[in-house]
Design a protein around this motif. Structure first.
Motif, PDB file in Angstrom:
ATOM      1  N   ARG A 205       0.836  -1.207   0.000  1.00 58.42           N
ATOM      2  CA  ARG A 205       0.000   0.000   0.000  1.00 58.42           C
ATOM      3  C   ARG A 205       0.866   1.251   0.000  1.00 58.42           C
ATOM      4  NH1 ARG A 205      -2.126   3.767  -0.922  1.00 58.42           N
ATOM      5  NH2 ARG A 205      -4.081   4.698  -0.180  1.00 58.42           N
ATOM      6  N   CYS A 206       1.952   1.245   0.738  1.00 59.48           N
ATOM      7  CA  CYS A 206       2.851   2.412   0.754  1.00 59.48           C
ATOM      8  C   CYS A 206       3.543   2.582  -0.587  1.00 59.48           C
ATOM      9  CB  CYS A 206       3.886   2.255   1.872  1.00 59.48           C
ATOM     10  SG  CYS A 206       3.215   2.471   3.534  1.00 59.48           S
ATOM     11  N   ALA A 207       3.896   1.465  -1.228  1.00 59.66           N
ATOM     12  CA  ALA A 207       4.528   1.530  -2.545  1.00 59.66           C
ATOM     13  C   ALA A 207       3.570   2.125  -3.564  1.00 59.66           C
ATOM     14  CB  ALA A 207       4.969   0.137  -2.976  1.00 59.66           C
ATOM     15  N   GLU A 208       2.293   1.789  -3.455  1.00 59.58           N
ATOM     16  CA  GLU A 208       1.292   2.353  -4.360  1.00 59.58           C
ATOM     17  C   GLU A 208       1.185   3.866  -4.191  1.00 59.58           C
ATOM     18  OE1 GLU A 208      -1.648  -1.591  -4.436  1.00 59.58           O
ATOM     19  OE2 GLU A 208      -2.189   0.202  -3.290  1.00 59.58           O
ATOM     20  N   ALA A 209       1.480   4.346  -2.965  1.00 59.32           N
ATOM     21  CA  ALA A 209       1.449   5.784  -2.701  1.00 59.32           C
ATOM     22  C   ALA A 209       2.787   6.445  -3.003  1.00 59.32           C
ATOM     23  CB  ALA A 209       1.062   6.031  -1.247  1.00 59.32           C
ATOM     24  N   GLY A 210       3.757   5.647  -3.437  1.00 59.84           N
ATOM     25  CA  GLY A 210       5.073   6.184  -3.773  1.00 59.84           C
ATOM     26  C   GLY A 210       5.925   6.536  -2.571  1.00 59.84           C
TER      27      GLY A 210
END
Length: 357
Positions: A205-210
């Motif tokens: 989820r954090c990766a999706e938010a960059g």
């Protein structure tokens, strides 16, 4: 007049039979809940049981019916209170069928003949619920029906799985902190299947938010001390961290202690989020924000799966994931919402104030 049992000894099934004027075999049928007993006879037996204070012998019931009406629950740490609601859910379902639960801590030993599985099998339990990451000796199939409660690295052969969807829970945790405006987020993780799945969902989820995640504790334990040590290391390396997600509630408590020693408070300086929604998180004093692992539902589901497996050992293996839910409380807040004059974590610990949680 019927012969009464002596007050100097425990009444037996024969005493009940004599008092009720029936055979011992009919008393056994009543105790087993058989529908073959006519109501007048059943009422007479029930009255005799009440009058004599008779308590059925579980050993005798085992010999007569082939079952001990006992289920074994294996955990790995009594200090981690997440299992309390699991036990309540388990017992709530088993009570309906007359089963009792025996809880064992796996730390009693894992040598042949001394491990938790061996202890339960020696007690002739009717089924086993494994609520921990199984050790090697637990992975072989046993004659006792087995259900695994919670995500684990490995599943014993032939066991059903009832678990919280920890990957989804990790995503919920990340989403909560991101919605509060936090971008400098640390994650305290550890070993084991549950921590692994929670970490994977959180990182995704954090990766999706960059956003990169400041990860600490991978490969270590998930106790309060592990949470404390991981939080200390995290804050030493990244003193500007504004939010911490811990793999479970007890690790979050360790993180709160580490923050307090550095003169920081949650959520004024650092938001802290745990996982499990254990009794610890729900205490009014801690008021810990958490992800609800629905442990009670997992326990109830494990009981239902175990009962079904007892009735049909050949049934298809069950794999059930129960959705988690967010349980926000007083240790998470929007970034800057309660900001005060923050003491830099790099300055190290300060004397503990009386109320600094």
């Amino acid at each position: 007049m019927a012969t009464t049992a002596s007050k100097s000894r425990r009444p037996t099934i024969s005493d009940v039979a004599r008092r009720a004027g029936v055979s011992t075999s009919l008393v056994s049928l009543v105790l087993q809940g058989s529908p073959l007993v006519r109501e007048p006879k059943r009422a007479a037996v029930d009255a005799a049981i009440k009058e004599l204070g008779y308590r059925p012998s579980r050993a005798a019931a085992t010999l007569a019916g082939g079952r001990t009406k006992t289920v074994g629950l294996i955990i790995d740490d009594y200090r981690n209170l997440w299992f309390v609601e699991l036990l309540q859910g388990l017992q709530s379902e088993l009570d309906k069928h007359g089963y009792h639960v025996t809880v064992l801590d796996s730390k009693a030993g894992d040598a042949p003949g001394n491990g938790a599985i061996d202890q339960l099998l020696s007690m002739r339990v009717d089924g086993i619920v494994v609520a921990m990451d199984p050790r090697d000796s637990m992975l072989e199939a046993t004659w006792a029906p087995t259900v695994v409660a919670g995500w684990r690295d490995r599943i014993p052969e032939g066991a059903d799985l009832i678990a919280n969807d920890d990957s989804a829970g990790g995503r919920l945790a990340a989403g909560h902190l991101l919605e509060l405006g936090h971008t400098r987020i640390g994650h305290l993780t550890g070993s084991g299947g549950a921590a692994t799945h929670r970490r994977a969902g959180f990182l995704l989820r954090c990766a999706e938010a960059g956003l990169p995640v400041r990860l600490w504790g991978e490969g270590h334990g998930t106790s309060e001390e592990d949470g404390y040590q991981a939080a200390c290391a995290l804050m030493d390396h990244f003193p500007d961290t504004t939010a911490i997600f811990a793999a479970n509630d007890i690790m979050a408590v360790g993180a709160l202690a580490a923050l307090r020693e550095r003169g920081l408070q949650a959520p004024r300086d650092v938001s802290v989020l745990g996982y499990d929604n254990s009794p610890l998180a729900m205490s009014r004093y801690l008021d810990l924000s958490s992800v609800d692992a629905k442990s009670g539902d997992v326990g109830a589901g494990a009981a239902q799966a175990l009962l079904a497996r007892m009735e049909d050992p050949a049934r298809t293996l069950l794999r059930t994931l129960i959705p988690p839910a967010l349980a926000p409380r007083g240790t998470t807040a929007p970034l800057g919402a309660r900001a005060g004059h923050r003491r830099r974590a790099s300055q190290g610990p300060r004397p503990r104030p009386a109320h600094d949680l």
